[in-house]
Design a protein around this motif. Structure first.
Motif, PDB file in Angstrom:
ATOM      1  N   SER A  38      19.603  14.901  54.844  1.00 14.63           N
ATOM      2  CA  SER A  38      19.547  14.425  53.470  1.00 14.63           C
ATOM      3  C   SER A  38      19.065  12.975  53.486  1.00 14.63           C
ATOM      4  O   SER A  38      19.237  12.260  54.475  1.00 14.63           O
ATOM      5  N   LEU A  39      18.464  12.571  52.402  1.00 19.28           N
ATOM      6  CA  LEU A  39      17.895  11.234  52.243  1.00 19.28           C
ATOM      7  C   LEU A  39      18.746  10.499  51.221  1.00 19.28           C
ATOM      8  O   LEU A  39      18.989  11.007  50.130  1.00 19.28           O
ATOM      9  N   ARG A  40      19.210   9.317  51.582  1.00 15.60           N
ATOM     10  CA  ARG A  40      20.079   8.543  50.694  1.00 15.60           C
ATOM     11  C   ARG A  40      19.426   7.213  50.345  1.00 15.60           C
ATOM     12  O   ARG A  40      18.721   6.627  51.150  1.00 15.60           O
ATOM     13  N   ALA A  41      19.706   6.743  49.135  1.00 13.73           N
ATOM     14  CA  ALA A  41      19.249   5.428  48.694  1.00 13.73           C
ATOM     15  C   ALA A  41      20.342   4.796  47.851  1.00 13.73           C
ATOM     16  O   ALA A  41      21.119   5.492  47.200  1.00 13.73           O
ATOM     17  N   ASP A  42      20.397   3.459  47.863  1.00 13.02           N
ATOM     18  CA  ASP A  42      21.355   2.754  47.015  1.00 13.02           C
ATOM     19  C   ASP A  42      20.944   2.904  45.558  1.00 13.02           C
ATOM     20  O   ASP A  42      19.783   3.120  45.239  1.00 13.02           O
ATOM     21  N   GLY A  43      21.905   2.768  44.669  1.00  8.81           N
ATOM     22  CA  GLY A  43      21.595   2.825  43.245  1.00  8.81           C
ATOM     23  C   GLY A  43      21.383   4.256  42.777  1.00  8.81           C
ATOM     24  O   GLY A  43      21.798   5.217  43.411  1.00  8.81           O
ATOM     25  N   LYS A  44      20.681   4.412  41.647  1.00 12.23           N
ATOM     26  CA  LYS A  44      20.502   5.722  41.024  1.00 12.23           C
ATOM     27  C   LYS A  44      19.101   6.272  41.214  1.00 12.23           C
ATOM     28  O   LYS A  44      18.747   7.270  40.621  1.00 12.23           O
ATOM     29  N   TRP A  45      18.272   5.635  42.039  1.00 14.16           N
ATOM     30  CA  TRP A  45      16.883   6.057  42.145  1.00 14.16           C
ATOM     31  C   TRP A  45      16.730   7.434  42.764  1.00 14.16           C
ATOM     32  O   TRP A  45      15.887   8.211  42.388  1.00 14.16           O
ATOM     33  N   LEU A  46      17.590   7.771  43.737  1.00 11.88           N
ATOM     34  CA  LEU A  46      17.371   8.996  44.502  1.00 11.88           C
ATOM     35  C   LEU A  46      18.672   9.750  44.699  1.00 11.88           C
ATOM     36  O   LEU A  46      19.659   9.186  45.123  1.00 11.88           O
ATOM     37  N   ASN A  47      18.673  11.024  44.371  1.00  9.04           N
ATOM     38  CA  ASN A  47      19.768  11.926  44.720  1.00  9.04           C
ATOM     39  C   ASN A  47      19.165  13.005  45.602  1.00  9.04           C
ATOM     40  O   ASN A  47      18.228  13.666  45.203  1.00  9.04           O
ATOM     41  N   SER A  48      19.717  13.187  46.793  1.00 10.52           N
ATOM     42  CA  SER A  48      19.098  14.082  47.769  1.00 10.52           C
ATOM     43  C   SER A  48      19.929  15.325  48.020  1.00 10.52           C
ATOM     44  O   SER A  48      21.144  15.260  48.150  1.00 10.52           O
ATOM     45  N   ASP A  49      19.250  16.467  48.075  1.00 12.13           N
ATOM     46  CA  ASP A  49      19.863  17.714  48.512  1.00 12.13           C
ATOM     47  C   ASP A  49      19.627  17.874  50.006  1.00 12.13           C
ATOM     48  O   ASP A  49      18.612  17.429  50.531  1.00 12.13           O
ATOM     49  N   THR A  50      20.546  18.550  50.681  1.00 13.22           N
ATOM     50  CA  THR A  50      20.388  18.823  52.104  1.00 13.22           C
ATOM     51  C   THR A  50      19.413  19.979  52.295  1.00 13.22           C
ATOM     52  O   THR A  50      19.512  20.995  51.627  1.00 13.22           O
ATOM     53  N   LYS A  51      18.458  19.803  53.207  1.00 11.23           N
ATOM     54  CA  LYS A  51      17.476  20.838  53.521  1.00 11.23           C
ATOM     55  C   LYS A  51      17.468  21.080  55.022  1.00 11.23           C
ATOM     56  O   LYS A  51      17.879  20.238  55.819  1.00 11.23           O
ATOM     57  N   THR A  52      16.951  22.237  55.423  1.00  8.10           N
ATOM     58  CA  THR A  52      16.946  22.638  56.829  1.00  8.10           C
ATOM     59  C   THR A  52      15.606  22.327  57.471  1.00  8.10           C
ATOM     60  O   THR A  52      14.557  22.610  56.906  1.00  8.10           O
TER      61      THR A  52
END
Length: 195
Positions: A38-52
């Motif tokens: 999953s890809l994470r970022a501070d703030g509200k810019w990015l919400n990441s789902d887990t992928k395989t």
């Protein structure tokens, strides 16, 4: 008399096991793994789902006195679904990863359990990050560093690993929330030692 003989046999086995751990050992092998990133970022810019995604490569292990160093080299494809201000999609990161793990093994003979941890160095392939069908070459760094740790088991020449990787540095060259992106990943892998 039976108890004395059993006691001597147990003592002999313990001495053999401790001497075997003091002798240097070398293993080489191949491995493959599924990863869940999953890809994470501070703030509200990015919400990441887990992928395989997947990993495939080689590993080596050198050890003595119950401790070992295990360098690995593998090709990795990490994927992350994302939801941002610009829309939803999937990001794909392709890299050549070099973890250098320190660990210990507990067990006797062909069966053992391992605990390992260390740094991992990732080198982007072609510097490309794919967002959906678009390529983003300029906004992402060519290399990154993370920490990796986990547990594993050796059964004769086969290995099984469960690991967690956490990115230490920011992936994006942009500032603000966009620049704070880091990848985190779980992986489960199997390997085979041919030496």
């Amino acid at each position: 008399m039976k108890k004395i003989l059993l006691g001597l046999a147990a003592l002999f086995l313990c001495i053999q096991a401790s001497q075997a751990q003091l002798l240097p050992s070398l293993k080489l092998g191949v491995k493959g793994a599924l990863n869940f990133s999953s890809l994470r970022a501070d703030g509200k810019w990015l919400n990441s789902d887990t992928k395989t995604g997947f990993q495939a490569g080689i590993w080596g292990r050198v050890g003595a006195a119950g401790f070992h160093v295990q360098p690995e080299l593998y090709y990795t494809q990490k994927k992350a679904g994302y939801e941002s201000d610009e829309g939803n999609g999937e990001a794909t990161f392709k890299s050549l990863d070099l973890p250098i793990l320190l660990g210990t093994k507990i067990g006797i003979g062909p069966v053992g359990f391992r605990i390992q941890a260390g740094p991992v160095f990732s080198f982007a392939q072609d510097g490309k990050v794919t967002f959906g069908s678009a390529l983003d070459k300029e906004s992402y760094k060519k290399s990154s560093t993370g920490l990796i740790g986990g547990i594993g088991a050796d059964i004769s020449k086969f290995t099984v690993d469960l690991r967690y990787e956490h990115g230490l540095n920011k992936l994006s060259t942009e500032g603000g929330d966009r620049g704070s992106q880091r990848i985190s990943m779980w992986s489960i892998g199997v390997g085979y030692a041919f030496l």
